[in-house]
Write a protein that holds these residues in place. Sequence first.
Motif, short mmCIF file in Angstrom:
data_model
loop_
_atom_site.label_atom_id
_atom_site.label_comp_id
_atom_site.label_asym_id
_atom_site.label_seq_id
_atom_site.Cartn_x
_atom_site.Cartn_y
_atom_site.Cartn_z
N GLN A 110 0.84 -1.20 0.00
CA GLN A 110 0.00 0.00 0.00
C GLN A 110 0.87 1.24 0.00
OE1 GLN A 110 -2.71 -0.25 3.33
NE2 GLN A 110 -3.16 -2.41 2.90
N ASP A 111 0.34 2.34 -0.53
CA ASP A 111 1.12 3.57 -0.69
C ASP A 111 1.45 4.25 0.65
OD1 ASP A 111 1.39 3.40 -3.39
OD2 ASP A 111 -0.43 4.54 -3.84
N ASP A 112 0.51 4.22 1.59
CA ASP A 112 0.69 4.96 2.84
C ASP A 112 1.34 4.12 3.95
OD1 ASP A 112 -1.51 3.33 2.90
OD2 ASP A 112 -2.69 4.62 4.23
N ILE A 113 1.81 2.93 3.60
CA ILE A 113 2.45 2.05 4.59
C ILE A 113 3.93 1.87 4.25
CG2 ILE A 113 2.47 -0.29 5.59
CD1 ILE A 113 -0.02 1.24 6.41
N ALA A 114 4.76 1.95 5.29
CA ALA A 114 6.21 1.75 5.13
C ALA A 114 6.68 0.76 6.20
CB ALA A 114 6.94 3.07 5.27
N LEU A 148 2.17 -0.04 22.60
CA LEU A 148 2.97 0.69 21.62
C LEU A 148 2.34 0.59 20.23
CD1 LEU A 148 5.62 2.32 21.76
CD2 LEU A 148 6.82 0.28 21.07
N GLU A 149 1.82 -0.58 19.90
CA GLU A 149 1.15 -0.78 18.60
C GLU A 149 -0.10 0.08 18.48
OE1 GLU A 149 0.43 -4.97 18.26
OE2 GLU A 149 2.42 -5.40 17.45
N LEU A 150 -0.87 0.18 19.56
CA LEU A 150 -2.11 0.98 19.55
C LEU A 150 -1.81 2.47 19.43
CD1 LEU A 150 -4.05 -0.92 22.35
CD2 LEU A 150 -4.69 -0.85 19.94
N LEU A 151 -0.75 2.93 20.08
CA LEU A 151 -0.41 4.36 20.06
C LEU A 151 0.22 4.81 18.75
CD1 LEU A 151 0.97 4.65 23.68
CD2 LEU A 151 -1.03 5.84 22.82
N THR A 152 0.97 3.91 18.09
CA THR A 152 1.69 4.28 16.86
C THR A 152 0.99 3.80 15.58
OG1 THR A 152 3.06 2.30 17.08
CG2 THR A 152 3.94 4.34 18.01
N ASN A 153 -0.06 2.97 15.73
CA ASN A 153 -0.78 2.37 14.58
C ASN A 153 0.17 1.53 13.70
OD1 ASN A 153 -3.26 3.56 15.30
ND2 ASN A 153 -2.64 5.47 14.33
N CYS A 154 1.13 0.90 14.35
CA CYS A 154 2.12 0.08 13.64
C CYS A 154 2.06 -1.37 14.14
CB CYS A 154 3.54 0.61 13.85
SG CYS A 154 3.83 2.20 13.10
N LEU A 166 5.93 -2.06 10.95
CA LEU A 166 5.18 -1.87 9.71
C LEU A 166 4.02 -0.93 10.00
CD1 LEU A 166 4.97 -3.27 6.75
CD2 LEU A 166 3.11 -4.53 7.78
N GLY A 167 3.96 0.22 9.29
CA GLY A 167 2.88 1.17 9.53
C GLY A 167 3.16 2.51 8.89
N PRO A 168 2.43 3.56 9.29
CA PRO A 168 2.66 4.90 8.72
C PRO A 168 4.00 5.48 9.14
CG PRO A 168 1.03 4.99 10.48
CD PRO A 168 1.32 3.54 10.25
N PHE A 169 4.50 6.45 8.38
CA PHE A 169 5.84 7.01 8.62
C PHE A 169 5.96 7.64 10.01
CE2 PHE A 169 5.58 6.94 3.98
CZ PHE A 169 6.79 6.35 3.66
N SER A 170 4.93 8.38 10.45
CA SER A 170 4.98 9.05 11.76
C SER A 170 5.07 8.02 12.89
CB SER A 170 3.74 9.92 11.94
OG SER A 170 2.56 9.12 11.82
N GLY A 171 4.36 6.90 12.73
CA GLY A 171 4.40 5.85 13.74
C GLY A 171 5.74 5.14 13.80
N LEU A 172 6.34 4.92 12.61
CA LEU A 172 7.65 4.24 12.55
C LEU A 172 8.74 5.05 13.25
CD1 LEU A 172 7.65 2.94 8.87
CD2 LEU A 172 7.35 1.57 10.92
#
Length: 353
Positions: A110-114, A148-154, A166-172
């Motif tokens: 997906q585009d918004d996942i890194a 940590l997963e719930l707070l960062t969406n990763c 694995l998740g959005p850039f801000s969370g990583l």
Amino acid sequence: VDESELLTVPDGWKEPAFTREDNPRGLLEESSFATLFPKYREAYLKECWPLVQKALSEHYVNATLDLIEGSMTVTTTKKTFDPYAIIRARDLIKLLARSVPFEQAVRILQDDIACDIIKIGSLVRNRESFIKRRGRLLGPKGSTLKALELLTNCYIMVQGNTVSALGPFSGLKEVRKVVLDTMKNIHPIYNIKTLMIKRELSKDPELRTQNWERFLPKFKRKNLKKRKEPKKKNIKKEYTPFPPPQPESQIDKELASGEYFLKESQRKRKRVEEIKAKQADAVKKRQEERNKAFIPPKEKPAVKAKKAPTEKKIDIEAIKEKVKNAKKKKLGALPMEEVKLKMAADEKKKKKK
């Protein structure tokens, strides 16, 4: 228009997807990436490999699994139009090799996942400390990792000497900071508390553009107790330029005792006498140890009965005096003088009548 509004990304805005119209001629060269995987991942990769090929075929990327060599390879084809698709495919096989399940790893397309693979094996020298800190990152029954997963969406996977996120850039970015701080012996609960406060502050539109430094907690490092001193201390000797005295040889010792000048027969006799003397001492000690069993234990001294205290002499005269006084002073009765005065007053009243 306010400059702060221009700098912020509007809510719900997404970058448009890269389509074939953006690159109608495709790619000029073929690109490929390969990665090795451990032996214990072989069975799982065998099962899910058709799903991997299907997911990558949508982006026109080929994937091959080599079980003999123990490697995964991804290559572009003539139909591939997205130049970044091969990078995403490379990350996919990396995550699969790092024990990330296929259901989570496929999200990288997906585009918004890194993704971010953090190497933690070389951050701590002591192996025991490393295992303890890695366990601290997981928490009791994986509760710290879940928070940590719930707070960062990763999605976070701790495996061996690496942490796969694995998740959005801000969370990583937040995940990397927490992981590195944990390896530096900073407990993850402090960073989780900070993330919770930031999450609440981001909901307020007024505070979005302000500095959050005043709201965030400042944790002071506690001074640890002094290290316990070892029982055996290695005391350094004072430096002297002179070398230590040379130890005496066997000949020197014999010369000093005079044994060197004795004949061989005399030396043998002397050695036999020394051995006999040692044996006699040993027999004597052994006999003393045996005789200890026959020595009676010391008896405790008998406790003498305490004599009753001598009775004091009774003063009979004092008791008689007390009895007389008690008879005179009846309970509730008036003293004798008052009784006489009262009787005299009663007689005067009778005469007057």
